[in-house]
Design a protein around this motif. Structure first.
Motif, short mmCIF file in Angstrom:
data_model
loop_
_atom_site.label_atom_id
_atom_site.label_comp_id
_atom_site.label_asym_id
_atom_site.label_seq_id
_atom_site.Cartn_x
_atom_site.Cartn_y
_atom_site.Cartn_z
N LEU A 49 -6.24 -12.00 -7.09
CA LEU A 49 -5.20 -11.49 -8.05
C LEU A 49 -4.56 -10.61 -8.37
N HIS A 50 -5.51 -9.50 -8.82
CA HIS A 50 -5.32 -7.69 -8.08
C HIS A 50 -5.00 -7.26 -7.08
N SER A 51 -5.19 -7.73 -6.13
CA SER A 51 -5.42 -7.23 -4.26
C SER A 51 -4.47 -8.11 -4.45
N PHE A 52 -4.00 -9.39 -4.38
CA PHE A 52 -2.56 -9.88 -3.90
C PHE A 52 -1.32 -8.32 -5.09
N CYS A 53 -1.62 -8.47 -5.72
CA CYS A 53 -0.56 -7.90 -7.21
C CYS A 53 -0.76 -6.05 -6.77
N LEU A 54 -1.28 -5.67 -6.11
CA LEU A 54 -1.47 -4.56 -5.72
C LEU A 54 -0.31 -3.70 -4.48
N ALA A 55 -1.36 -5.02 -3.21
CA ALA A 55 -1.02 -5.05 -2.01
C ALA A 55 0.32 -5.81 -1.94
N GLY A 56 1.05 -6.46 -3.07
CA GLY A 56 2.55 -6.79 -3.06
C GLY A 56 3.70 -5.14 -3.56
N LEU B 107 2.53 -2.63 -3.11
CA LEU B 107 1.84 -1.23 -2.38
C LEU B 107 3.70 -1.80 -1.38
N VAL B 108 3.45 -2.88 -0.98
CA VAL B 108 5.00 -3.33 -0.03
C VAL B 108 6.25 -3.11 -0.39
N VAL B 109 6.20 -3.11 -1.66
CA VAL B 109 7.81 -2.44 -2.58
C VAL B 109 7.81 -0.90 -2.33
N LEU B 110 7.01 -0.86 -2.17
CA LEU B 110 6.95 1.76 -2.33
C LEU B 110 7.03 1.37 -1.31
N SER B 111 6.97 0.66 -0.25
CA SER B 111 6.86 1.28 1.22
C SER B 111 7.79 1.89 1.49
N LEU B 112 8.77 0.40 1.08
CA LEU B 112 9.91 0.54 1.64
C LEU B 112 10.96 1.50 1.24
N ARG B 113 10.42 2.59 0.70
CA ARG B 113 11.08 4.03 -0.08
C ARG B 113 9.77 5.17 0.54
N LEU C 5 -0.45 1.04 3.53
CA LEU C 5 -0.05 0.03 3.55
C LEU C 5 -1.03 -1.01 3.75
N VAL C 6 -1.70 -0.57 5.42
CA VAL C 6 -2.19 -1.36 5.93
C VAL C 6 -3.83 -1.41 5.56
N PRO C 7 -4.23 -0.75 5.67
CA PRO C 7 -6.20 -0.32 4.52
C PRO C 7 -5.92 -1.34 4.09
N ILE C 8 -4.87 -0.90 2.87
CA ILE C 8 -5.25 -1.85 1.36
C ILE C 8 -5.11 -3.93 1.83
N LYS C 9 -3.56 -3.98 2.86
CA LYS C 9 -3.94 -4.79 2.85
C LYS C 9 -4.96 -5.41 3.57
N VAL C 10 -5.41 -4.98 4.41
CA VAL C 10 -6.59 -5.64 4.79
C VAL C 10 -7.69 -5.88 3.68
N GLU C 11 -7.75 -5.09 3.30
CA GLU C 11 -9.09 -4.89 2.07
C GLU C 11 -8.43 -6.28 1.40
N ALA C 12 -7.31 -5.99 1.06
CA ALA C 12 -6.74 -7.14 -0.03
C ALA C 12 -7.22 -9.00 0.64
N LEU C 13 -7.10 -8.64 1.60
CA LEU C 13 -6.98 -10.37 2.38
C LEU C 13 -8.82 -10.31 2.10
N LYS C 14 -9.64 -9.39 2.88
CA LYS C 14 -10.79 -9.33 2.70
C LYS C 14 -11.04 -10.08 0.90
#
Length: 153
Positions: free
Chosen positions: A32-39, A41-47, A55-64
């Protein structure tokens, strides 16, 4: 000046929290934390450019982490029980039963917030169960069945 593009302490604190959480020890609530953190970060990466780089390393780690969390039944059950516990606590918080005799901190500190706090706990539990269900369906790999009785030559 922060190396991620700004002097704002919030940014630096968020990135440090982001890095620490993604490399943390696994627990039933990590998915749950991984999904929320990656989500987030996706929103923050827009700005922000620093968020886009992370985004990419955090997303990869979250999916693992998410994939690992749904591979064993004890982890799945623990995560589901955590979501159900949050929903139960939210209902209890909203109903606000009478203060028990053992509570020594006074009536003002017994389940403060009523339905406002209770509803946020209920929503958190529902989100946790929804993310757990999504993770289970998307990342759960069925075990290879053993064919012990197969005596082919």
């Amino acid at each position: 000046m922060c190396r991620w593009g700004g002097p704002t302490p919030f940014r630096l604190g968020f990135v440090e929290r982001e890095s620490n959480c993604s490399a943390g020890v696994s627990s039933p609530s990590d998915s749950l934390h991984s999904f929320c953190l990656a989500g987030g970060l996706v929103v923050l990466s827009l700005r922000y450019a620093w968020a886009k780089r992370l985004l990419v390393p955090i997303k990869v780690e979250a999916l693992k982490i998410v994939e690992k969390e749904v591979q064993t039944w004890p982890r799945i059950v623990a995560s589901a029980l955590g979501g159900l516990a949050a929903i139960t606590a939210g209902i209890l918080w909203g109903v606000r039963p009478p203060m028990p005799d053992w509570w020594t901190f006074g009536d003002r500190r017994w389940l403060p917030g009523s339905w406002f706090v209770g509803s946020t706990l209920i929503v958190s539990g529902v989100v946790a169960l929804a993310l757990m269900t999504y993770s289970f369906r998307k990342f759960r790999r069925p075990r290879a069945s053993s064919h012990r009785g197969d005596s082919s030559p």
